[in-house]
Design a protein around this motif. Structure first.
Motif, PDB file in Angstrom:
ATOM      1  N   GLY A  11      -0.022  50.375  29.396  1.00 14.36           N
ATOM      2  CA  GLY A  11       0.617  49.740  28.255  1.00 14.36           C
ATOM      3  C   GLY A  11       1.367  50.741  27.410  1.00 14.36           C
ATOM      4  O   GLY A  11       2.501  50.500  26.979  1.00 14.36           O
ATOM      5  N   LYS A  12       0.748  51.889  27.190  1.00 19.81           N
ATOM      6  CA  LYS A  12       1.394  52.927  26.393  1.00 19.81           C
ATOM      7  C   LYS A  12       2.697  53.377  27.041  1.00 19.81           C
ATOM      8  O   LYS A  12       3.697  53.611  26.369  1.00 19.81           O
TER       9      LYS A  12
ATOM     10  N   VAL B 262       5.510  51.079  26.463  1.00 21.72           N
ATOM     11  CA  VAL B 262       6.061  51.205  25.116  1.00 21.72           C
ATOM     12  C   VAL B 262       7.124  52.300  25.068  1.00 21.72           C
ATOM     13  O   VAL B 262       8.232  52.091  24.566  1.00 21.72           O
TER      14      VAL B 262
ATOM     15  N   GLY C 227      10.105  51.243  26.912  1.00 16.00           N
ATOM     16  CA  GLY C 227      10.872  50.254  26.155  1.00 16.00           C
ATOM     17  C   GLY C 227      11.743  50.904  25.111  1.00 16.00           C
ATOM     18  O   GLY C 227      12.926  50.580  24.971  1.00 16.00           O
ATOM     19  N   LEU C 228      11.154  51.867  24.401  1.00 15.90           N
ATOM     20  CA  LEU C 228      11.918  52.544  23.358  1.00 15.90           C
ATOM     21  C   LEU C 228      13.153  53.201  23.962  1.00 15.90           C
ATOM     22  O   LEU C 228      14.272  53.066  23.453  1.00 15.90           O
TER      23      LEU C 228
ATOM     24  N   LEU D  46      15.786  50.495  25.377  1.00 16.67           N
ATOM     25  CA  LEU D  46      16.521  49.785  24.335  1.00 16.67           C
ATOM     26  C   LEU D  46      17.491  50.726  23.623  1.00 16.67           C
ATOM     27  O   LEU D  46      18.625  50.349  23.300  1.00 16.67           O
ATOM     28  N   ALA D  47      17.051  51.973  23.407  1.00 14.32           N
ATOM     29  CA  ALA D  47      17.947  52.916  22.743  1.00 14.32           C
ATOM     30  C   ALA D  47      19.169  53.191  23.596  1.00 14.32           C
ATOM     31  O   ALA D  47      20.313  53.149  23.113  1.00 14.32           O
TER      32      ALA D  47
ATOM     33  N   THR E 201      21.513  50.210  23.672  1.00 13.95           N
ATOM     34  CA  THR E 201      22.240  50.038  22.412  1.00 13.95           C
ATOM     35  C   THR E 201      23.386  51.042  22.314  1.00 13.95           C
ATOM     36  O   THR E 201      24.513  50.691  21.941  1.00 13.95           O
ATOM     37  N   ILE E 202      23.101  52.290  22.673  1.00 11.00           N
ATOM     38  CA  ILE E 202      24.162  53.294  22.601  1.00 11.00           C
ATOM     39  C   ILE E 202      25.290  52.927  23.560  1.00 11.00           C
ATOM     40  O   ILE E 202      26.481  53.010  23.217  1.00 11.00           O
TER      41      ILE E 202
ATOM     42  N   LYS F 259      18.792  43.214  26.837  1.00 13.56           N
ATOM     43  CA  LYS F 259      17.893  43.615  25.752  1.00 13.56           C
ATOM     44  C   LYS F 259      16.979  42.469  25.352  1.00 13.56           C
ATOM     45  O   LYS F 259      15.766  42.642  25.150  1.00 13.56           O
ATOM     46  N   ALA F 260      17.579  41.292  25.242  1.00 14.20           N
ATOM     47  CA  ALA F 260      16.790  40.123  24.861  1.00 14.20           C
ATOM     48  C   ALA F 260      15.707  39.871  25.897  1.00 14.20           C
ATOM     49  O   ALA F 260      14.545  39.617  25.568  1.00 14.20           O
TER      50      ALA F 260
ATOM     51  N   ILE G 264      12.924  42.445  25.519  1.00 15.94           N
ATOM     52  CA  ILE G 264      12.057  42.206  24.357  1.00 15.94           C
ATOM     53  C   ILE G 264      11.110  41.049  24.634  1.00 15.94           C
ATOM     54  O   ILE G 264       9.911  41.120  24.392  1.00 15.94           O
ATOM     55  N   VAL G 265      11.657  39.955  25.184  1.00 12.81           N
ATOM     56  CA  VAL G 265      10.809  38.781  25.413  1.00 12.81           C
ATOM     57  C   VAL G 265       9.782  39.070  26.497  1.00 12.81           C
ATOM     58  O   VAL G 265       8.605  38.755  26.348  1.00 12.81           O
TER      59      VAL G 265
ATOM     60  N   PHE H 191       7.893  43.241  25.390  1.00  8.83           N
ATOM     61  CA  PHE H 191       7.291  43.344  24.057  1.00  8.83           C
ATOM     62  C   PHE H 191       6.502  42.098  23.704  1.00  8.83           C
ATOM     63  O   PHE H 191       5.441  42.159  23.117  1.00  8.83           O
TER      64      PHE H 191
END
Lengths: 616, 279, 184
Positions: free
Chosen positions: C10-11, C14, C17-18, C21-22, C25-26, C61-62, C65-66, C69
């Motif tokens: 799980g960790k 995470v 995911g970070l 997503l980063a 986005t960039i 991204k959506a 997240i769904v 996350f």
């Protein structure tokens, strides 16, 4: 309220031996439930009490809404009559001239029409119908102790109550309630200076309906979660009664469409109070162009009807579910085409989201786009026809009990066919050019979603009254109620088709001043008189309802209609938690009537040796 | 199914399951209700964003976001989209810390839950702070309000006739779709003059009003969601701290539910970011 | 339930995911800047490519997240369907609404006083109509179709009236509009 002692006598041995023990009664349920008057009758968290609250509030609003329609029907049927006798009720909205002749203020006429629509559509046929029966029947018919969240369920009712209170208050404003039509199109709704009712009346209308959206969402989330996750052992989706299917799809429609209405309302609130121009462009007031440009009133119409069309099915689907169930029980036959019925409900639910612009063919929507909306709209005729066929198939060869609820079911089918057929006319954008905004439309939607939904509601009330109040309603009074209402409704709305085809527009204050419409004076008089008689028949119902609540014949057996579904396995007056002991386990679908020479087999009765499941 | 047994022995009336033999969706009613609430909320946002798209499609010109959102704190200008990218990072990071809080909840690690939730709250507040700065700049410095939108874009090619010191010199050329900012001096709009291709002399005009109104309305509605999220997070963090969720013995489900909500806020931002800042 | 991953796994998700997503986005921001010519002077991505890239990256991204996350990946199929399928209903809404928006623009462009819609410099109201003429002297001659706008205007006015049912409220502005047009 009943205690567990009275009900143990009748409780079914099967439930105890086969049922599912959820340890419900081992726990203290604290002081939240039925400990004193307040928690029992007012802030109740018991779904059966909330259902009764919804029903009685709904009846109150239906009465107000119907009274309003009578007043404007009198204006339309007898435009020259002296209305000064209404002065004590309507006050300044009746203006008495020197000759002593009282006249209804035209402004208030529009307010009456607007309020009639708002009240009946939202408060009576949405909250009063699906609120009542979803609450009453979902937990009882799927074998649940209560809703998923009884607390939110209670909030749902109280938001509805609050919304009603705000709307009621708006009736007494000095400028009158909102008067721009129940759909509240801008610019009449967006500019407070547009008319008397557009000021405070519209503000309260928006507040009221925003609260209403909250109520519907709280209810809807609850209904969906309950049906999907809280069914008892053995209650698969394909064993649920059609009522529950209908409530489930209704709740889904409400969950998805009311938020869009809320977005439309929020934008409207901004336009009204902060001076934005989401819905405004090219507005001239007193010859001056307003500085409000770039938006479009059609945008509001799209957002509104994106809710508005599903809303029509939010109204009619519960009625369809109730009718299917009542009809099967009282024809003593399995419902014809159970799966087809379920798929039709789903298809109607799906289609309702892609047809909204058929309400706007004449508002200037792109004609190319209209073509698609026409096609989608006409496709709805298919599942609707499947349902009608199945109802008739259910009746065919049945051992029909002609009691009041059965009559109302048959009346429902009749109304649904008549109103549905005119819908096919209106769904064609080309024919709509002639018919839009005439009395043809009024006749169409009053029959198909007004009267038909009311008939479904009446069938439900007469049928489940014993479950709600432990007494029967008077069947003779019920039949009088039915026949007058049935004939009266056709007498009121039948001629309106004719008026509409002749081009008589809706929402006009009077017609005798137009050469083209003068000839319909007698017809308008006839409609008004028929409406008054139909209204009187509803008083019979209201008297019957409240009289039977206290003095009606007592129910002596837990299953008075010899019905299969689970609500009739509870004690006559079920307490909190519905079943005094274990929850029944379900072994079969809800429509085993006349199987293996047995008249009816309740859902919790196990299969006999060698017995096959009914194929459906 | 272990979860289920726990629920049945939960003494809280409101949180216990009125269930029969099984939960078909293997999720508690609370989580399901949160999912369906989020679904309906998604439709609310969809209503707004569709209205935005419709009005944008109906406008002849729309300001280019790279031009509009190009300021940074410290009086830095013409750095397109940098600030909003930082905002997005902040929100993503707070979503990540929220996932961590939920994970710690599953292990009944109270300290972990509180720590990560605290970081999430900090993230939410930072996002709100960024938004406050962005709004202040747009309203105070550039005079974009819900009534007026000084950001216009050219509908034809042309050349400027006069410069006023705002980085535009006389003779600068521009193309269809290029953005400009109509400045305000002493309470009056001061548009520049330009010559279009046909040779006619024209003046810059304010952009579509709907741009400002929609921007403030929709980001405001999202910001309101963030704000309520922060409030709920705070309450739930304090509750978690006090130990009442540990007693419920359901893997800190409340934290999981508010986590769903918080991720949803992030999800909405993905689309707000897309339609307002990127497209 | 989410208990399908071990704590350590799980960790990792995470952190993953970070980073994902980063990066996405960039990438989105770079596409946006490239597309509008901010990064390389004079270079624009094709508009369709820019939109396609940005929209698909946002959808990714959506999805992330769904599914990760919000743990949708670990829910039973029924729950997944009951939550995600209804959003498909928005597809037709998107098509229909946006087509409508475009239609409004086209019809307004055919109407004579197009500039009413783009310009809203808050000047004194009386000056408004004359201002347009000053700023856009050549507009009348370049607008195609002199007859079309009047027809469209009437159709719009009528339809508003029809739907609002307060026809009298609309007939008045219509007259005003005609008067204004004559004064040109």
């Amino acid at each position: 309220m009943s205690s567990h002692n009275t009900s143990t006598k009748e409780q079914d041995y099967l439930i105890e031996s086969q049922g599912y023990d959820d340890h419900f009664h081992e726990h203290h349920h604290g002081d939240k439930y039925q400990m004193n008057f307040l928690t029992t009758y007012i802030f109740s968290q018991d779904h059966k009490m909330i259902a009764r609250q919804f029903l009685i509030t709904g009846i109150f609003w239906a009465f107000i809404g119907a009274l309003m329609s009578l007043v404007f029907r009198i204006q339309l049927g007898f435009p020259d009559a002296d209305l000064s006798w209404l002065k004590p009720f309507l006050g300044k909205w009746i203006v008495v001239n020197e000759a002593g002749i009282g006249k209804l203020e035209p402004e208030f006429y529009y307010a009456l029409v607007t309020m009639h629509g708002t009240i009946i559509v939202f408060f009576v046929l949405t909250a009063g119908l699906s609120g009542t029966f979803s609450n009453l029947l979902i937990p009882l018919q799927i074998g649940a102790r209560d809703m998923a969240s009884p607390f939110l369920n209670m909030l749902s009712y109280w938001f509805f109550f609050l919304s009603g209170a705000v709307m009621f208050y708006s009736l007494f404003l000095s400028t009158g309630p909102f008067s721009g039509g129940w759909v509240a199109y801008p610019p009449l709704s967006a500019l407070p200076q547009a008319s008397n009712g557009s000021g405070n009346g519209m503000t309260l209308w928006l507040v009221s309906l925003t609260l209403f959206v909250v109520s519907v969402l709280l209810g809807g989330i609850n209904y969906i979660t309950t049906v999907l996750n809280l069914r008892t052992k053995g209650m698969t989706m394909w064993r649920m009664p059609l009522t529950v299917w209908a409530f489930l799809v209704t709740a889904i429609l409400a969950l998805l469409s009311f938020p869009v209405l809320a977005s439309g309302f929020f934008l409207l609130i901004f336009d009204r109070s902060l001076g934005t121009s989401f819905y405004l462009s090219d507005i001239f007031v007193n010859g001056q162009i307003l500085d409000r440009i770039g938006g479009s009133p059609i945008l509001y119409q799209h957002l509104f009807w994106f809710l508005g069309h599903p809303e029509v099915y939010i109204i009619i689907l519960p009625a369809m579910g109730l009718v299917s169930e009542v009809m099967s029980v009282h024809a003593r036959k399995p419902i014809f085409g159970y799966r087809a019925m379920v798929y039709s409900i789903m298809a109607i639910g799906f289609l309702s989201f892609i047809v909204w612009a058929h309400h706007m063919f004449m508002s200037g929507v792109n004609p190319f786009l209209s073509n698609f909306f026409v096609v989608f709209t006409l496709i709805i005729a298919v599942p609707s026809a499947v349902k009608v066929f199945n109802w008739i198939g259910t009746l065919y060869g049945g051992n029909i009990r002609m009691n009041t609820q059965m009559l109302f079911c048959i009346g429902f089918v009749s109304m649904f066919i008549s109103g549905g057929l005119t819908g096919i006319f209106l769904g064609n954008s080309a024919i709509d050019i002639q018919q839009h905004d005439t009395y043809f439309v009024v006749a169409h939607f009053h029959i198909v979603m007004g009267v038909a939904a009311f008939f479904g509601m009446f069938a439900g009330i007469y049928n489940w009254f014993p479950k709600m109040f432990g007494r029967y309603m008077n069947d003779t009074m019920g039949k009088i109620h039915f026949w007058i209402t049935m004939i009266g409704a056709y007498a009121v709305f039948g001629p309106m088709h004719y008026l509409g085809m002749a081009g008589v527009p809706r929402r006009y204050y009077r017609f005798d001043t137009f050469d083209a419409f003068k000839g319909f004076d007698d017809m308008n008089k006839f409609i008004t008189i028929a409406a008054a008689i139909t209204f009187l028949a509803q008083l019979v119902f209201i008297i019957n309802f409240f009289y039977s609540m206290y003095k009606g014949k007592k129910v002596t057996t837990p299953n008075p209609w010899k019905s299969n579904s689970l609500e009739w396995t509870t004690p006559i007056e079920p307490g909190h938690g519905n079943w005094p002991g274990k929850i029944p386990t379900v072994h079969r679908w809800a429509y085993d009537y006349g199987k293996d020479d047995r008249e009816f087999i309740q859902q919790h009765i196990p299969l006999r040796d060698g017995e096959q499941h009914s194929s459906h | 199914m272990a979860d289920h047994a726990i629920h049945n022995h939960d003494s809280h009336d409101n949180s216990r399951l009125w269930d029969g033999a099984k939960e078909p969706f293997k999720a508690s009613y609370g989580k399901l209700m949160m999912w369906y609430f989020l679904l309906s909320d998604a439709f609310t946002f969809a209503g707004f964003l569709i209205a935005y798209g419709t009005l944008r499609f109906s406008s002849p010109a729309w300001p280019v976001p790279d031009f509009v959102f190009s300021s940074l704190p410290g009086d830095i200008h013409h750095k397109p989209l940098i600030f909003v990218t930082i905002m997005t990072f902040v929100l993503i990071a707070s979503s990540v810390t929220m996932v961590r809080a939920v994970q710690e909840g599953h292990r009944y690690n109270k300290k972990g839950v509180v720590f990560w939730m605290f970081l999430t709250i900090i993230g939410g507040l930072s996002f709100l702070g960024c938004q406050a700065w962005e709004w202040t700049t747009l309203i105070g410095k550039e005079h974009m309000t819900i009534h007026n939108n000084p950001f216009g874009s050219h509908t034809e090619n042309g050349v400027y006739l006069e410069g006023d010191g705002h980085d535009i010199k006389a003779g600068d050329q521009f193309k269809v779709g290029d953005s400009y900012l109509v400045h305000k001096h002493d309470g009056h709009w001061a548009p520049l003059s330009y010559k279009n291709e046909a040779g006619a002399t024209k003046t810059q005009q304010l952009g579509p009003k709907a741009f400002g109104a929609l921007f403030f309305f929709i980001t405001g509605f999202h910001g309101f969601h963030v704000f309520s999220g922060v409030v709920f997070l705070l309450i739930i963090m304090i509750n978690a701290w006090s130990g009442i969720y540990a007693k419920r013995n359901n893997k800190y489900e409340m934290v999981e539910k508010i986590g769903l909500y918080w991720h949803f806020v992030d999800l909405v931002w993905v689309f707000v970011f897309l339609v307002f800042y990127l497209l | 339930m989410g208990g399908h991953l071990s704590y350590e796994e799980g960790k990792k998700v995470v952190v993953k995911g970070l980073i994902i997503l980063a990066i996405v986005t960039i990438a989105e921001v770079i596409v946006a800047l490239l597309g509008k010519g901010y990064l390389i002077k004079g270079f624009h991505l094709p508009v369709w490519l820019m939109y396609f890239l940005m929209i698909s990256m946002s959808l990714y991204k959506a999805y992330f997240i769904v599914y990760d996350f919000m743990h949708m990946r670990y829910e039973v199929p029924g729950l997944v369907k009951s939550v995600l399928m209804p959003t498909l209903l928005l597809t037709w809404a998107l098509i229909a609404f946006f087509t409508e928006g475009k239609t409004w623009k086209e019809w307004r462009a055919r109407s004579k006083d197009t500039n009413l819609y783009i310009s809203n410099i808050p000047v004194e109201k009386q000056e408004k109509s004359s201002l347009h003429n000053e700023i856009h002297p050549g507009v009348e001659s370049t607008t195609p179709g002199q007859h079309a706008p009047v027809e469209v205007k009437d159709a719009q006015n009528e339809s508003h009236g029809a739907s609002d049912n307060k026809t009298d409220a609309h007939s008045e502005p219509k007259e005003v509009k005609h008067a204004e047009e004559k004064s040109h």
